[in-house]
Design an enzyme around this catalytic site. Sequence first.
Site, PDB file in Angstrom:
ATOM      1  N   ASP A   1       1.116  -1.000  -0.276  1.00 18.94           N
ATOM      2  CA  ASP A   1       0.236  -0.172  -0.510  1.00 18.94           C
ATOM      3  C   ASP A   1       0.982   1.314  -0.209  1.00 18.94           C
ATOM      4  O   ASP A   1       1.768   1.709   1.116  1.00 18.94           O
ATOM      5  CB  ASP A   1      -0.681   0.293   0.858  1.00 18.94           C
ATOM      6  CG  ASP A   1      -1.433   1.605   1.710  1.00 18.94           C
ATOM      7  OD1 ASP A   1      -1.491   2.022   0.617  1.00 18.94           O
ATOM      8  OD2 ASP A   1      -2.870   1.084   2.054  1.00 18.94           O
TER       9      ASP A   1
ATOM     10  N   ASP B   1      -7.244   5.823   4.757  1.00 17.97           N
ATOM     11  CA  ASP B   1      -5.049   5.760   4.780  1.00 17.97           C
ATOM     12  C   ASP B   1      -4.833   4.973   6.215  1.00 17.97           C
ATOM     13  O   ASP B   1      -3.936   6.408   7.095  1.00 17.97           O
ATOM     14  CB  ASP B   1      -5.096   7.697   4.826  1.00 17.97           C
ATOM     15  CG  ASP B   1      -4.905   8.062   3.268  1.00 17.97           C
ATOM     16  OD1 ASP B   1      -6.189   7.255   2.802  1.00 17.97           O
ATOM     17  OD2 ASP B   1      -4.275   8.964   2.581  1.00 17.97           O
TER      18      ASP B   1
ATOM     19  N   HIS C   1      -5.394  12.046  14.425  1.00 23.37           N
ATOM     20  CA  HIS C   1      -6.189  11.605  13.023  1.00 23.37           C
ATOM     21  C   HIS C   1      -7.412  11.047  13.229  1.00 23.37           C
ATOM     22  O   HIS C   1      -8.711  10.607  12.915  1.00 23.37           O
ATOM     23  CB  HIS C   1      -5.881  11.344  11.520  1.00 23.37           C
ATOM     24  CG  HIS C   1      -4.696  12.383  10.950  1.00 23.37           C
ATOM     25  ND1 HIS C   1      -5.253  13.176  10.786  1.00 23.37           N
ATOM     26  CD2 HIS C   1      -3.744  11.810  10.575  1.00 23.37           C
ATOM     27  CE1 HIS C   1      -4.098  14.354  10.033  1.00 23.37           C
ATOM     28  NE2 HIS C   1      -2.948  13.247  10.036  1.00 23.37           N
TER      29      HIS C   1
ATOM     30  N   ASP D   1       1.823  19.276  13.595  1.00 18.56           N
ATOM     31  CA  ASP D   1       2.831  18.130  12.319  1.00 18.56           C
ATOM     32  C   ASP D   1       1.955  18.458  11.057  1.00 18.56           C
ATOM     33  O   ASP D   1       1.642  19.424  11.143  1.00 18.56           O
ATOM     34  CB  ASP D   1       1.418  17.025  12.931  1.00 18.56           C
ATOM     35  CG  ASP D   1       1.441  15.637  11.897  1.00 18.56           C
ATOM     36  OD1 ASP D   1       2.122  14.890  11.748  1.00 18.56           O
ATOM     37  OD2 ASP D   1       0.827  16.313  10.765  1.00 18.56           O
TER      38      ASP D   1
ATOM     39  N   HIS E   1      -0.169  17.596   9.103  1.00 16.17           N
ATOM     40  CA  HIS E   1      -1.480  17.371   8.470  1.00 16.17           C
ATOM     41  C   HIS E   1      -2.146  17.689   9.577  1.00 16.17           C
ATOM     42  O   HIS E   1      -2.182  18.050  10.568  1.00 16.17           O
ATOM     43  CB  HIS E   1      -1.555  15.949   8.501  1.00 16.17           C
ATOM     44  CG  HIS E   1      -1.320  15.535   7.287  1.00 16.17           C
ATOM     45  ND1 HIS E   1       0.334  14.859   8.006  1.00 16.17           N
ATOM     46  CD2 HIS E   1      -0.653  15.168   6.551  1.00 16.17           C
ATOM     47  CE1 HIS E   1       0.946  14.327   6.711  1.00 16.17           C
ATOM     48  NE2 HIS E   1       0.428  13.813   6.088  1.00 16.17           N
TER      49      HIS E   1
ATOM     50  N   ASP F   1       6.920  15.769  10.402  1.00 19.20           N
ATOM     51  CA  ASP F   1       6.629  15.911   8.499  1.00 19.20           C
ATOM     52  C   ASP F   1       6.279  17.402   8.298  1.00 19.20           C
ATOM     53  O   ASP F   1       6.059  18.139   7.226  1.00 19.20           O
ATOM     54  CB  ASP F   1       4.753  14.374   8.489  1.00 19.20           C
ATOM     55  CG  ASP F   1       3.962  14.920   9.231  1.00 19.20           C
ATOM     56  OD1 ASP F   1       3.762  15.962  10.662  1.00 19.20           O
ATOM     57  OD2 ASP F   1       3.030  13.882   9.698  1.00 19.20           O
TER      58      ASP F   1
ATOM     59  N   TYR G   1       9.044  11.501   8.548  1.00 15.25           N
ATOM     60  CA  TYR G   1       8.676   9.969   7.563  1.00 15.25           C
ATOM     61  C   TYR G   1       9.281  10.602   6.929  1.00 15.25           C
ATOM     62  O   TYR G   1      10.681   9.395   5.986  1.00 15.25           O
ATOM     63  CB  TYR G   1       7.307   9.903   6.840  1.00 15.25           C
ATOM     64  CG  TYR G   1       6.375   9.855   7.644  1.00 15.25           C
ATOM     65  CD1 TYR G   1       5.825   8.768   8.269  1.00 15.25           C
ATOM     66  CD2 TYR G   1       5.142  11.101   7.475  1.00 15.25           C
ATOM     67  CE1 TYR G   1       4.838   8.883   8.922  1.00 15.25           C
ATOM     68  CE2 TYR G   1       4.453  11.439   8.012  1.00 15.25           C
ATOM     69  CZ  TYR G   1       3.794  10.354   8.797  1.00 15.25           C
ATOM     70  OH  TYR G   1       3.413  10.566   9.717  1.00 15.25           O
TER      71      TYR G   1
HETATM   72  N1  Q9C Z   1      -0.190  11.910   0.334  1.00 11.22           N
HETATM   73  C1  Q9C Z   1       0.534  11.289  10.631  1.00 11.22           C
HETATM   74  O1  Q9C Z   1       1.300  11.816  10.030  1.00 11.22           O
HETATM   75  N2  Q9C Z   1      -1.971   9.881   3.597  1.00 11.22           N
HETATM   76  N3  Q9C Z   1      -0.704  10.651   9.662  1.00 11.22           N
HETATM   77  C2  Q9C Z   1      -1.965  11.737   2.670  1.00 11.22           C
HETATM   78  C3  Q9C Z   1      -1.650  12.344   1.193  1.00 11.22           C
HETATM   79  C4  Q9C Z   1      -1.734   9.572   4.193  1.00 11.22           C
HETATM   80  C5  Q9C Z   1      -0.353  11.258   7.675  1.00 11.22           C
HETATM   81  C6  Q9C Z   1      -1.406  11.157   1.490  1.00 11.22           C
HETATM   82  C7  Q9C Z   1      -1.127  10.675   5.996  1.00 11.22           C
HETATM   83  C8  Q9C Z   1      -1.352   9.855   6.739  1.00 11.22           C
HETATM   84  C9  Q9C Z   1       0.186  11.143  11.614  1.00 11.22           C
HETATM   85 ZN    ZN Z   2       1.238  14.248   9.691  1.00  8.41          ZN
END
Ligand code: Q9C
Ligand code: ZN
Length: 651
Positions: free
Chosen positions: A32, A104, A147, A184, A186, A277, A317
Amino acid sequence: MINRLTRRVYSKMGTALVYDEEMTRYKLLWIDPVCEIETPERLTVSHEALIRKGLAARCVSIPVQEATDENILLIHSKEYLEAVKKTPYMTLEDLKDFTLQYGDVYFHPNIYHCAKLAVGAAMQLIDAVMTGKVRNGMALVRPPGHHSMRSAANGFCVFNNVAIAAKYAQQNYGVQRVLIVDWDIHHGQGVQYAFEDDPSVLYFSWHRYEHQKFWPNLRESDYDCVGKDKGAGFNINVPWNKTGMQNSDYLAVFCHILLPVAYEFCPDLVLVCAGFDSAIGDPEGEMCATPDIFAHLTHLLMNLAGGKLCLILEGGYNLTSLSQSVCLAVQTLLGDPAPRPANLPGPCKSALESIHSVRSAHRKYWSCLKHAAEKPPSDVSTKCMEGGDSTVTEPNTAWPEPPVQVPPPLHTAAVLPEGVACPDRCSSLPQDPDSEEGFDGGAVSKLSSVTALAAGMKKNEIRNGLALVSDVSMAMTPLIWQLTALEQRVLAVWVGDTGVLSELPEDGKTLTVHFSNEAPKEHICRYYIPVCLQKGFMQAAFSLLLPLGYEYDPGLVLLARMPGSSMDESVWQQLVGLLQGLAGGHVLVLLQEGEKDLVGMTASSLSGRPAFSLGQLPAPLAEDVAALESLRHRLQTDWKLLQTSGEFNVT
Ligand code: Q9C
Ligand code: ZN
C-alpha cells in the site's frame, strides 16, 4: 496535598522520556503506497539518535503501561473499541478488509497492543508532569493519534493519544485549561472534532492545505472553522496553501497568532501533537523548515503553564529530519540553548495571506487580535484554485546537519556589589582586580567585570549572566560600546524610563528596543525602536520584540531594567525567559542594586526555571494597541518578520 507540594519543591524537575520498544513491533503487511512511509524505523531511529547524542541518558526514563478501556472511552465509542479489540485475532485477509472501512491507515495483529501503549505513554507523561516528578517531557509513540476519531481509525492513527491525554489530565488533576499545539503538517481533525465545542481545550493546528487539495481534504480544516457554540474561538486552524514553507513562516505564526492567544488563554498544561513531517525533507509535508526550528517552537512554549509541557510524537517520515528534529526538541526541553536560527527572510506571501485570514477570523474572540484588520473581500482560501497554485521553486531537500552543541560549563554568572548574597543557582564572578574603584560607588569597576562576563559568553564558557550596578542608566551607554567591540550584533532591550541618552552606535551593531511609559526622547530609526506603552508589554514582546530579535539574530542580548520601571515583575520574568531563545541563550541582564525581588526572579529565570504564569491577560488598552500597530507598520519594510499581511509589502 502537602506531600505533592513538597515533592514539587524538592524534585530535580527534569525531562521525561517515555518510550517502549514494543511500539516498533507492528508494520504494514501488504502493499500500500499510501501507508508504506509509516515504519517501525521512525521510532528506532529517533530513539537511537537520542541515545547517541547522550540526550536519553539525561532524561528521566519512564516505562510504559497500557491504557485501560476506560481511558480509551474518554474519546472513543464503545463500538469502535470493541471492533479494534478483535484485530489481534484476525487473519491477514480480515485485517485488510477491516482496514478498508477507514482512510489511509493499516492494521496489524499487534497494532491494538501498541495503540494501547501509545495512549498509556501519553498518560504517563501527564502523570509525571502533573505530579511534579518532572517538569516536561516527550513520549515517543506509534501509532500516532491526531487523525483518529470517535469511531474511526484514520491517517495511521488508531486511538487519539493527545485528545485522551488532555481529557485524562482534566479529569485526574483538576487541570482546567489545556492548550494543544499541533505542529504536525497534517490537520489533526480528530482532535478538532473532540474539542470543537469545548472552551476548556484550545486546539491550534497548522497544516498543509492547498485550498483543500491536500489530504484529508476537509472544508473544516480552513481558517474560518473556529469552533462551535461555547467553543467558538477555541479552535485555530492555520492552513498552508503552498508547500516550501520555511522557518520564517513558522516563527511568524507563533509570534503573531499562537503566542498572543496562548498567553491570553493561560493554559494550565500544554500538550504538543509533535509531528515532524512539517520539517524539511519530509515526503508528506514538502516544507522547508529546518530541524532547528523545533528547538525554538519548543522553547517558545516552555514558559506557559509554569513549564508543564508534554510533547507526544505524531508524524514524521524522513528518518534523518525526524530524528534530528526529535533531538532538538528534547534537548530544548532539557534546558540546552536553542541554536541560532539562520536565514530568516520573513514570511512568504502565501503565509502572510494565511496569517492575515486567521487573525481576522479570530479577532472577535481574542482581545490580543481585536485590532487585526478585517478580512478584505478577496477571500480565496476556501475556493479550490485552478492551476498556478503549486510551488514554482523546486523544494530544497538538502540541509546541514545541526551542529553538535556543547552547553557552556557555567550556566548563570553574577556580578554583584560587595556584601550582596549570590542568588540561588548562580555563580558569583570575581570582580576584575585590575580596575579602579570609581567615585560613583563602584559603577566603573563593575563595568569591566560585566564586560568580562560578556567575554565569557562570547567564548561560550558562560551561558548567561546577571549584573547589579549602582546606576543602570549611567552604565548602559559605555557598556553597549564595550559589548559591540566583542560582538557583531547586540540586541539591547531597555525597560523603563531612561535619563537623556548619550550616543549609541548607529552602524547596526546594536539594535535597541526601548520599552517605557514615556514618549521617546530619541527619534525612531531602524536600529533604535522606542516602544511607549502603558501596560501591553507582553503583546509587544510577541508581536514586536521576538520578531525583531529573530530577524536581527544577535550574538548577545543585553536586557536592562531601569529602577522604578512599571513593568510587572511577572512580565519581566517572561521576557527574561523568552529572550533566551535568541543568541544561543546568551542573555546578560543589568539590574539596579537593591531591587531584591527582581534579582531573585531574574536569576531563577536565567537559571532555566520557567517563568510564573501571568494569569489570564486582560484586554490591552486601546491606546497601547494603536501605538504597537503603528510601530509595526512603520517598521515592517525594514523588518519583514513584523508583517502580518501581504498588503504592506508590495516591493
Ligand atoms: N499524500 C500522520 O502524520 N496519507 N498521519 C496522505 C497524501 C495519509 C499522516 C496521502 C497521511 C497520514 C500522523
Ligand atoms: Zn502528519
